[in-house]
Design an enzyme around this catalytic site. Structure first.
Site, PDB file in Angstrom:
ATOM      1  N   ASP A  46       0.867  -1.176   0.000  1.00 54.23           N
ATOM      2  CA  ASP A  46       0.000   0.000   0.000  1.00 54.23           C
ATOM      3  C   ASP A  46       0.904   1.226   0.000  1.00 54.23           C
ATOM      4  O   ASP A  46       1.499   1.574   1.019  1.00 54.23           O
ATOM      5  CB  ASP A  46      -0.903  -0.019   1.236  1.00 54.23           C
ATOM      6  CG  ASP A  46      -1.794   1.222   1.332  1.00 54.23           C
ATOM      7  OD1 ASP A  46      -1.830   2.010   0.367  1.00 54.23           O
ATOM      8  OD2 ASP A  46      -2.448   1.395   2.377  1.00 54.23           O
TER       9      ASP A  46
ATOM     10  N   ASP B 198     -13.175   4.114   1.538  1.00 56.50           N
ATOM     11  CA  ASP B 198     -11.727   4.169   1.773  1.00 56.50           C
ATOM     12  C   ASP B 198     -11.287   5.628   1.834  1.00 56.50           C
ATOM     13  O   ASP B 198     -11.146   6.294   0.807  1.00 56.50           O
ATOM     14  CB  ASP B 198     -11.003   3.421   0.647  1.00 56.50           C
ATOM     15  CG  ASP B 198      -9.491   3.389   0.842  1.00 56.50           C
ATOM     16  OD1 ASP B 198      -9.009   3.911   1.869  1.00 56.50           O
ATOM     17  OD2 ASP B 198      -8.787   2.848  -0.030  1.00 56.50           O
TER      18      ASP B 198
ATOM     19  N   GLU C  24      -7.357   0.343  -4.356  1.00 49.85           N
ATOM     20  CA  GLU C  24      -7.297   0.193  -2.903  1.00 49.85           C
ATOM     21  C   GLU C  24      -8.598  -0.343  -2.304  1.00 49.85           C
ATOM     22  O   GLU C  24      -8.558  -1.235  -1.447  1.00 49.85           O
ATOM     23  CB  GLU C  24      -6.885   1.522  -2.273  1.00 49.85           C
ATOM     24  CG  GLU C  24      -5.425   1.866  -2.558  1.00 49.85           C
ATOM     25  CD  GLU C  24      -5.076   3.324  -2.353  1.00 49.85           C
ATOM     26  OE1 GLU C  24      -5.962   4.101  -1.938  1.00 49.85           O
ATOM     27  OE2 GLU C  24      -3.922   3.703  -2.611  1.00 49.85           O
TER      28      GLU C  24
ATOM     29  N   LYS D 224       2.417  11.073  -3.230  1.00 51.55           N
ATOM     30  CA  LYS D 224       1.358  10.472  -4.041  1.00 51.55           C
ATOM     31  C   LYS D 224       0.484  11.535  -4.704  1.00 51.55           C
ATOM     32  O   LYS D 224      -0.068  11.316  -5.783  1.00 51.55           O
ATOM     33  CB  LYS D 224       0.517   9.571  -3.134  1.00 51.55           C
ATOM     34  CG  LYS D 224      -0.454   8.647  -3.822  1.00 51.55           C
ATOM     35  CD  LYS D 224      -1.006   7.706  -2.762  1.00 51.55           C
ATOM     36  CE  LYS D 224      -2.034   6.755  -3.313  1.00 51.55           C
ATOM     37  NZ  LYS D 224      -2.493   5.828  -2.252  1.00 51.55           N
TER      38      LYS D 224
END
Length: 618
Positions: free
Chosen positions: A20, A213, A186, A81
């Site tokens: 992850d 999420d 994800e 990210k």
């Protein structure tokens, strides 16, 4: 069958990883003889801060990098990210850069680069590769030290990542020396973890779940149907994805930072955001106080700087007020997912949580109130994505160790992810012609025949976009290709080119175009194929956000009316016997006006022109 293609893709001789690569933290899980294990770092932490620091000598990663950043903030990069696959000109990048102590500069094709105090310039992919390499090292040390080399990994990405962001993630994995078995969304990985841990119950067939999420940088909402097949495999079918790439834990932190800096300025007449060391410390302070408020009703803010000091209380109710609009956005995304999936709240059997920001009590409260029951939450929501990625990696590589405690419930799972955005080609007047619709199961492939848009055209350019708006200029540019060598002739509505779009299981786009008629190439007949190459080098990573009052439905209706008018004009021009000269001139005038249009007109305008042509009596 496609199932067999999902298995045996990796190196069966070694362990496989699920990683992850998060905005705030990274986690890595591995399948061993003890089952799926989330691997702790050398400091004993099961998540690693997504920080990379570049001091004058060497590179620091994780907690040591974060600590270094408190004293040398310009050396330390984080929330990487949020820069992957983005344009330096993106207004969101410019806005968020004000809250980062490191410096961004524009790179080739307006990509984002990070400039270090040493003068060195790095790409976000390079920093992400360093994080991935560290996760690989942690896992290798855990499963057997230097004698074990791990190459295969499944890396997770937000469901709402676009093509360039997915490409950047895969490139980072390759730079880290990993063979990327798959990029998996994800929420899908989280669903696999809940399934493996039997959090979804023992009877999953036909069950619809929503994965909410909310991580450090993004919000993803996926609706997934679990379906058992005749061969006893389970299909994990993603029905719908919605999300917000600009909503996550870092944004809640920033609201605390803004609240504190405002109070500090009122008390000390100094803007603390101009102090980069103070900004780095504030970032850590805000994240810490946010975590405290997830358990306690109040906490204190104590800030001491050479320019002044500040002591103030911070209550949970104040935190919720500061972020009220962000919480509303969370629920808007949930409602949009249900609406687009044509489902009701009652159709969702379970709402499951992933991402550390789902620990915020207000988030769980809003979801429980909306669905009428509490969402399902694991003990460690910030580990569940890596856990699910490792389960999926084991299925893909068939690398479950002998005598492993990894017991896949019932039978293994076949994952069917979807495209997060519609993908299409630019037509006349900035129209987006969709070839692959949003939420199409992956892998996906579509083709469409195209015709010459105007008389005596000798080349065709195809510009590709992804997004949901009617106008290409309101969507994201993917790239383009060009075909040349068409014979000059009158446009008559005959297809002359085939465009083929494919999206692989990682969600990455490839395009080709083939001339099928009215084409000449030296040494070949007019019908010989000529294939164009898709050029992503020309793609930029941003789009112009549409005005808030844009009416996409009206624009699409206008394009349909325009198309109907053009086809009618072509039919009239090609009729037998040919139209008289005055009628032909009027038809050509209409076609020429359409060719010269820079923007689409209204439905009424096209209807008037069509009525005008019909009065010619053809």
């Amino acid at each position: 069958m496609e199932d067999s293609k999902q298995r045996g893709e990796g190196n069966k001789s070694g362990p496989v990883l699920g990683i992850d690569l998060g905005t705030s933290f990274c986690a890595v899980a591995v399948c061993t003889k003890n089952g799926v294990e989330v691997v702790p770092s050398s400091q004993g932490q099961r998540t690693v801060p997504s920080y990379v620091a570049f001091p004058p000598t060497g590179v620091l990663v994780g907690e040591t990098a974060r600590q270094h950043g408190l004293s040398s903030p310009e050396d330390c990069v984080y929330e990487i990210k949020r820069l992957m696959g983005r344009s330096f000109l993106d207004p969101r990048v410019q806005e968020k850069s004000k809250m980062w102590p490191f410096t961004l500069v524009s790179g080739p094709r307006n990509g984002v680069l990070i400039q270090l105090p040493s003068g060195r310039v790095i790409e976000p992919e390079e920093a992400s590769a360093i994080l991935l390499k560290e996760m690989k090292r942690i896992a290798q040390d855990y499963v057997g030290g230097g004698g074990v080399e791990i190459k295969d990994a499944v890396i997770t990405v937000p469901a709402y990542f676009n093509d360039s962001q997915r490409q950047a993630t895969r490139a980072a994995g390759q730079r880290a020396g990993l063979h990327v078995l798959r990029l998996v969304s994800e929420p899908t990985a989280a669903a696999m973890a809940y399934w493996h841990q039997r959090k979804l119950g023992f009877r999953c067939d036909g069950k619809k779940i929503m994965v909410f999420d909310l991580g450090g940088g993004t919000l993803d909402v996926s609706i997934i149907t679990m379906k058992r097949r005749e061969d006893d495999w389970y299909d994990c079918q993603v029905n719908m994805v919605e999300g917000d790439q600009h909503l996550g834990g870092a944004d809640f932190d920033n609201r605390i930072i803004q609240h504190v800096t405002k109070a500090f300025k009122e008390k000390n007449q100094h803007d603390i955001l101009q102090d980069k060391k103070a900004l780095a410390g504030l970032k850590a302070l805000a994240a810490n106080r946010k975590h405290i408020l997830s358990a306690d009703e109040d906490t204190d803010i104590c800030l001491y700087r050479p320019s002044g000091e500040l002591r103030m209380p911070l209550e949970r109710v104040t935190f919720e007020q500061l972020n009220e609009d962000l919480f509303s956005t969370c629920m808007h995304v949930v409602e949009k997912a249900l609406d687009n999936a044509k489902m009701r709240k009652a159709d969702i059997a379970e709402v499951v949580l992933a991402g550390g920001s789902t620990r915020i009590p207000k988030v769980r409260e809003l979801l429980a109130r909306y669905f009428g029951k509490a969402p399902v939450m694991t003990v460690h929501p910030d580990e569940v994505v890596a856990y699910g990625a490792a389960v999926y990696a084991s299925i893909l590589s068939q690398s479950v160790p002998p005598h492993s405690k990894l017991e896949l419930p019932d039978m293994p799972m076949h994952v069917i992810d979807v495209t997060p955005f519609s993908i299409g080609v630019e037509l006349a007047s900035d129209e987006l012609g969709v070839l692959i619709a949003k939420n199409t199961p992956l892998p996906a492939k579509a083709e469409k025949m195209f015709l010459l848009s105007h008389d005596y055209q000798t080349s065709m350019r195809f510009t590709m976009y992804e997004g949901e708006h009617a106008l290409c200029s309101h969507n994201r540019h993917l790239g383009e290709l060009k075909l040349t060598g068409f014979k000059p002739s009158l446009a008559d509505g005959t297809p002359v080119t085939r465009v083929i779009i494919s999206v692989d299981r990682d969600g990455i786009v490839e395009v080709s175009a083939e001339a099928t008629g009215n084409h000449s190439k030296p040494g070949k007949t007019a019908m010989a194929s000529f294939v164009g190459t898709f050029d992503k080098e020309s793609a930029h990573s941003m789009f112009r956000p549409p005005p808030s009052d844009i009416d996409d439905a009206a624009i699409k209706a206008a394009f349909n009316a325009r198309r109907h008018l053009q086809q009618a004009a072509w039919r009239m021009r090609g009729s037998t016997p040919p139209p008289r000269e005055s009628a032909m001139n009027r038809i050509n005038e209409v076609l020429e006006s359409l060719r010269l249009e820079s923007r689409v007109q209204t439905v009424n305008e096209y209807h008037k022109l069509l009525l005008d042509l019909k009065q010619l009596g053809l």
